[in-house]
Design an enzyme around this catalytic site. Structure first.
Site, PDB file in Angstrom:
ATOM      1  N   LEU A  26       0.841  -1.197   0.000  1.00  0.00           N
ATOM      2  CA  LEU A  26       0.000   0.000   0.000  1.00  0.00           C
ATOM      3  C   LEU A  26       0.874   1.243   0.000  1.00  0.00           C
ATOM      4  CD1 LEU A  26      -2.595  -1.031   2.747  1.00  0.00           C
ATOM      5  CD2 LEU A  26      -2.870  -1.183   0.263  1.00  0.00           C
ATOM      6  N   CYS A  27       0.499   2.214  -0.817  1.00  0.00           N
ATOM      7  CA  CYS A  27       1.213   3.487  -0.830  1.00  0.00           C
ATOM      8  C   CYS A  27       0.198   4.604  -1.044  1.00  0.00           C
ATOM      9  CB  CYS A  27       2.321   3.505  -1.877  1.00  0.00           C
ATOM     10  SG  CYS A  27       1.774   3.527  -3.584  1.00  0.00           S
ATOM     11  N   ALA A  28       0.674   5.794  -1.283  1.00  0.00           N
ATOM     12  CA  ALA A  28      -0.220   6.951  -1.396  1.00  0.00           C
ATOM     13  C   ALA A  28      -1.229   6.780  -2.525  1.00  0.00           C
ATOM     14  CB  ALA A  28       0.578   8.234  -1.564  1.00  0.00           C
TER      15      ALA A  28
END
Length: 99
Positions: free
Chosen positions: A7-9
């Site tokens: 998960l990232c921005a």
């Protein structure tokens, strides 16, 4: 087959790391499904994961994602992320899964 969720921005920068991790997994013969998503989709994709790794830019979401997940959750080592070290991040995921 193990499912690894990153998960990232926005799910974009981590896509590069996903490709590196897939290459390493293929070389090792480790069967897994690795995908990257936006941290806003944590609940949707995290419910099916065997492990969730957060990009350093969203590590502040760690406790929230842990509360949603039914699997191990951790943030990706900042140095490994910056170097796009697929082998190191894959090993981190395996360790969290107890492999």
């Amino acid at each position: 087959m193990k499912k690894i969720v990153l998960l990232c921005a926005a799910g974009m920068s981590t896509s590069l790391l996903v490709n590196k991790m897939r290459e390493v997994a293929t070389k090792e013969g480790f069967e897994c499904d690795i995908n990257a998503y936006s941290v806003s989709e944590a609940q949707k994709h995290g419910s099916e994961a065997d492990v969730i790794l957060l990009g350093p830019q969203v590590r502040f979401e760690l406790s929230r994602v842990k509360s949603l997940a039914k699997c191990p959750v951790d943030s990706i080592d900042m140095r490994a992320y910056g170097m796009m070290d697929g082998a190191k991040v894959l090993q981190q995921a395996k360790t969290l899964m107890g492999l």
